[in-house]
Design a protein around this motif. Structure first.
Motif, PDB file in Angstrom:
ATOM      1  N   THR A  95      -6.551   3.687   3.302  1.00  0.00           N
ATOM      2  CA  THR A  95      -5.987   3.871   1.957  1.00  0.00           C
ATOM      3  C   THR A  95      -7.081   3.902   0.901  1.00  0.00           C
ATOM      4  OG1 THR A  95      -3.889   2.820   2.553  1.00  0.00           O
ATOM      5  CG2 THR A  95      -4.462   2.878   0.215  1.00  0.00           C
ATOM      6  N   ALA A  96      -8.002   2.930   0.961  1.00  0.00           N
ATOM      7  CA  ALA A  96      -9.088   2.877  -0.020  1.00  0.00           C
ATOM      8  C   ALA A  96      -9.953   4.135   0.057  1.00  0.00           C
ATOM      9  CB  ALA A  96      -9.943   1.632   0.224  1.00  0.00           C
ATOM     10  N   PRO A 128      -6.404  -1.288  -4.014  1.00  0.00           N
ATOM     11  CA  PRO A 128      -6.313  -1.766  -2.619  1.00  0.00           C
ATOM     12  C   PRO A 128      -6.963  -3.117  -2.368  1.00  0.00           C
ATOM     13  CG  PRO A 128      -6.848   0.568  -2.666  1.00  0.00           C
ATOM     14  CD  PRO A 128      -6.899   0.097  -4.084  1.00  0.00           C
ATOM     15  N   LEU A 157       0.839  -1.207   0.000  1.00  0.00           N
ATOM     16  CA  LEU A 157       0.000   0.000   0.000  1.00  0.00           C
ATOM     17  C   LEU A 157       0.872   1.254   0.000  1.00  0.00           C
ATOM     18  CD1 LEU A 157      -2.809  -1.065   2.505  1.00  0.00           C
ATOM     19  CD2 LEU A 157      -3.005  -0.827   0.023  1.00  0.00           C
ATOM     20  N   LEU A 202      -5.431  -0.449   5.349  1.00  0.00           N
ATOM     21  CA  LEU A 202      -6.092  -0.804   4.089  1.00  0.00           C
ATOM     22  C   LEU A 202      -7.368   0.007   3.899  1.00  0.00           C
ATOM     23  CD1 LEU A 202      -6.501  -2.668   1.586  1.00  0.00           C
ATOM     24  CD2 LEU A 202      -7.707  -4.232   3.125  1.00  0.00           C
TER      25      LEU A 202
END
Length: 333
Positions: free
Chosen positions: A183-184, A265, A23, A180
């Motif tokens: 990030t998305a 992602p 990531l 995660l």
């Protein structure tokens, strides 16, 4: 079932650092800067974090041996949770410092981004070993692993999921899933994410509407450094009580995860799960009863053979950001 839980737990140990570092690479490449230097950033992040943990643990042991009470910061850091998060912060700052070099070379000097990354990968292990030898007189940074959670209350008793996620676990596992989700959200639901992706796809278009391509690329590379730095420490904690200047090629595996995950992602999550399972076979093959009895060396090659096979069949169908690896020329088209 016990064997299944064992395999899945170890898959998590190997999967989470891959997920976090991949990531990190995603942020950098979405901004338009190829980040081959993930391995070097992991190494230095792991080194800084383990050195800090070792220093604090030795300071606490020395005071207790002398019959002295723990006060101030030492008293706070005697708790594993503050100690872990402080070490992660230092690892993140180390990743940022290394990323500044990569960003300056790639963005300001318009140097070849691959060469810049390779230079960092070559420099990082040598620096870590040199400093360890200088300070400790050995290259191995040993520490006491006090971060494993025996069982999370209530959640550890949940059938199936409890033994996998909430028993013999690490806080870093949950941190990985949080990163995660963030990030998305950031990449696809915020203006920052839209601008970052625009700088990696068509920087001239982004510049034409007032977006600073240089600033966005710096943001992407520095975010990558944060995640690679903490990913290095997270790689060490579940599998060892020492760091010896290497992360076993995990930075390169993270690049494979990024490519296999098509720079998305959700697919990176699945790719990291696959490679985490391959790494579990490589590292714990003697404890997995259903594997055939062949020399361990063959199992140790498994993640890298899987990388070659997967990339050979999938790389043609994945598209990197169009401007990744290309220095931005304000007058270009």
């Amino acid at each position: 079932m016990d064997m299944l839980y064992f395999v899945l737990q170890h898959t998590m140990f190997f999967m989470i650092p891959l997920l976090i570092v991949a990531l990190g690479g995603l942020f950098s490449e979405k901004s338009g800067v190829v980040n081959i230097a993930l391995e070097g950033k992991m190494v230095l992040g792991a080194f800084t974090g383990t050195m800090f943990i070792r220093h604090i643990q030795h300071s606490i042991d020395d005071r207790l041996a002398e019959g002295l009470e723990l006060t101030g910061m030492l008293n706070i850091l005697s708790n594993p949770v503050p100690l872990l998060f402080t070490a992660l912060l230092l690892s993140a700052l180390t990743g940022v410092a290394v990323s500044l070099l990569h960003a300056f070379a790639s963005i300001n000097l318009k140097a070849n981004q691959v060469i810049s990354g390779v230079a960092i990968n070559m420099f990082a292990p040598a620096l870590a070993i040199y400093v360890a030898m200088l300070v400790l007189e050995v290259q191995h940074v040993r520490f006491t692993n006090q971060f494993r959670i025996e069982s999370v209350r209530v959640l550890g008793d949940i059938p199936i999921l409890g033994p996998i996620l909430f028993q013999n676990a690490y806080i870093t596992t949950y941190l990985g899933f949080l990163i995660l989700a963030v990030t998305a959200f950031v990449l696809y639901k915020t203006k920052f994410g839209l601008r970052l992706r625009a700088c990696g796809e068509h920087p001239q278009a982004a510049d034409s509407v007032g977006v600073s391509v240089a600033k966005m690329r710096y943001a992407g590379v520095l975010t990558s450094g944060v995640l690679a730095g903490i990913g290095g420490l997270i790689w060490v904690l579940p599998i060892s009580n020492e760091f010896s200047g290497s992360v076993g090629g995990y930075g390169f595996l993270a690049l494979a995860v990024l490519i296999f995950g098509a720079w998305k992602p959700q697919r990176i999550l699945l790719a990291s799960l696959f490679f985490g399972f391959m790494q579990t076979i490589a590292a714990a093959n003697t404890a997995i009863a259903f594997l055939p009895a062949i020399p361990a060396q063959f199992y140790r090659m498994t993640p890298f053979i899987a990388t070659l096979i997967v990339l050979a069949f999938t790389s043609k169908n994945t598209m990197a950001p169009k401007a990744a690896g290309q220095p931005y020329d304000k007058g270009g088209r």
